[in-house]
Design an enzyme around this catalytic site. Structure first.
Site, PDB file in Angstrom:
ATOM      1  N   ASP A  80       0.810  -1.203   0.000  1.00 63.49           N
ATOM      2  CA  ASP A  80       0.000   0.000   0.000  1.00 63.49           C
ATOM      3  C   ASP A  80       0.851   1.263   0.000  1.00 63.49           C
ATOM      4  OD1 ASP A  80       0.759  -0.754   2.645  1.00 63.49           O
ATOM      5  OD2 ASP A  80      -0.730   0.611   3.487  1.00 63.49           O
ATOM      6  N   GLU A 140      -0.163  -1.131   5.641  1.00 65.49           N
ATOM      7  CA  GLU A 140       0.968  -0.721   6.473  1.00 65.49           C
ATOM      8  C   GLU A 140       0.906   0.760   6.825  1.00 65.49           C
ATOM      9  OE1 GLU A 140       4.959   0.769   7.574  1.00 65.49           O
ATOM     10  OE2 GLU A 140       3.722   1.355   5.850  1.00 65.49           O
TER      11      GLU A 140
END
Length: 371
Positions: A80, A140
């Site tokens: 991400d 994350e």
């Protein structure tokens, strides 16, 4: 008649880590929207890496060799990014100072260049010197309780056994050992409302909070050496709220502080530091807390990795998921292309040379008999 849906994005590791970086970055994957990129990574592994057993947990993918090697290394990276701000698709540009080719755009530094190196090597290294666990995970860049890595560790603990771990977080192509811990706390001062024309009838919570903020402005952060690496701590206000109306003395003011603490401190000790510092506040609420990770550079695999890469290790000041591996008793380091100072910046850009260096160094170490 409805138009055909857009084809699923395809990745081609055969084009090399640099082009794979461009391909990965051009798949938008802001936290919470990692499905397309996870699908693309999984497709590559299932089609081109028969030597790997692949497990998927949500948008986290775990791929493992099962060669019966004496040691196992886990290598992980998150899929991400922070939100896009008119910085995709990526483009190449020349650095005016060095003449070096840079790939510019969201995710180039944090951390799809590292993910590209990992994916390329996962496909190509069918007979590494150690068994490998490759991990690509979601969520994350948001609250730690949403982490795909943490979720997968809870769901599949057996898959995460390892002797050493490497996070492909940006480190400028150097090795950064361990990481600081991080704590966020909400500090609150109370007052009493009154009309501002008769302010003496109230107690101004904002002005009461000012004394705490003034003390915080004078705070001098410690530098603490842990296992030979110097970590810099920090205690800073990061958010503030208070006030009722333009003619009302406020009865409440809260501000949030972020404490970055050396990995030699426990989470309990970090909490004590913050509570002691704000002991005269009306309320101190801990809203987020994650432990740091010691460097672990005294572990045999870590020492050999440092020798193989040939760079001097530094401390990692920001929190990374090396801490999750450290909590499992697995020494872990950060090693990836890109300047961490450019992570999340709108002009995020990674040197092509660092992608190539990271790939060469990691490949050579994983193939060496002494790994």
């Amino acid at each position: 008649m409805n138009a055909d849906p857009s084809p699923a994005p395809r990745l081609d590791p055969a084009l090399g880590a640099v082009e794979l970086t461009r391909q990965l970055c051009d798949i938008p994957s802001v936290s919470g929207d990692e499905r397309a990129i996870a699908d693309a990574v999984e497709a590559v592994l299932r089609e081109r890496a028969p030597h790997l057993s692949v497990t998927r947990d949500g948008d986290t993918i775990i791929a493992r060799t099962e060669l019966g090697r004496e040691r196992r290394v886990a290598i992980a990276g998150h899929l991400d990014t922070v939100p896009i701000n008119d910085n995709l698709p990526v483009r190449d540009e020349l650095d005016a100072a060095t003449g070096e080719t840079m790939i510019r755009g969201r995710g180039t530094v944090d951390m799809k260049a590292g993910v590209a190196v990992q994916l390329l090597l996962a496909v190509e290294l069918a007979e590494p010197a150690v068994d490998l666990t490759w991990i690509w995970y979601d969520h994350e860049e948001v609250a730690s309780d949403l982490s795909g890595l943490g979720r997968a560790m809870r769901h599949h603990p057996r898959l995460f056994a390892a002797d050493f771990a490497i996070l492909g977080e940006p480190s400028n192509g150097t090795i950064e050992g361990g990481c600081n811990g991080t704590l966020r706390a909400r500090v609150t001062m109370h007052g009493r409302r009154a009309h501002s024309a008769r302010s003496w009838m109230g107690v101004n919570a904002i002005q009461r909070a000012g004394a705490l903020l003034d003390r915080l402005a004078r705070y001098e952060a410690e530098r603490i050496v842990v296992d030979g690496l110097e970590y810099r701590e920090g205690l800073n206000a990061v958010r503030i709220e208070g006030g009722v109306a333009g003619n009302v003395i406020p009865d409440r003011c809260s501000f949030e502080v972020n404490y970055r603490f050396a990995p030699s401190r426990s989470t309990d000790e970090a909490e004590r530091v913050v509570r002691d510092f704000f002991s005269d506040a009306d309320e101190v609420e801990i809203v987020d807390l994650a432990p740091g990770a010691r460097p672990g550079l005294d572990a045999p695999l870590a020492r050999r990795f440092v020798e193989a890469v040939g760079v001097e290790p530094n401390a990692k000041f920001g929190w990374t998921d090396v801490a999750r591996f450290s909590a499992l008793g697995i020494p872990a380091v950060n090693f990836g292309p890109g300047d961490p100072l450019l992570a999340h910046a709108d002009d995020e850009r990674v040197p092509v040379s660092q992608i190539e260096f990271t790939e060469r160094a990691l490949r050579a170490w994983l193939q060496a008999s002494e790994a």
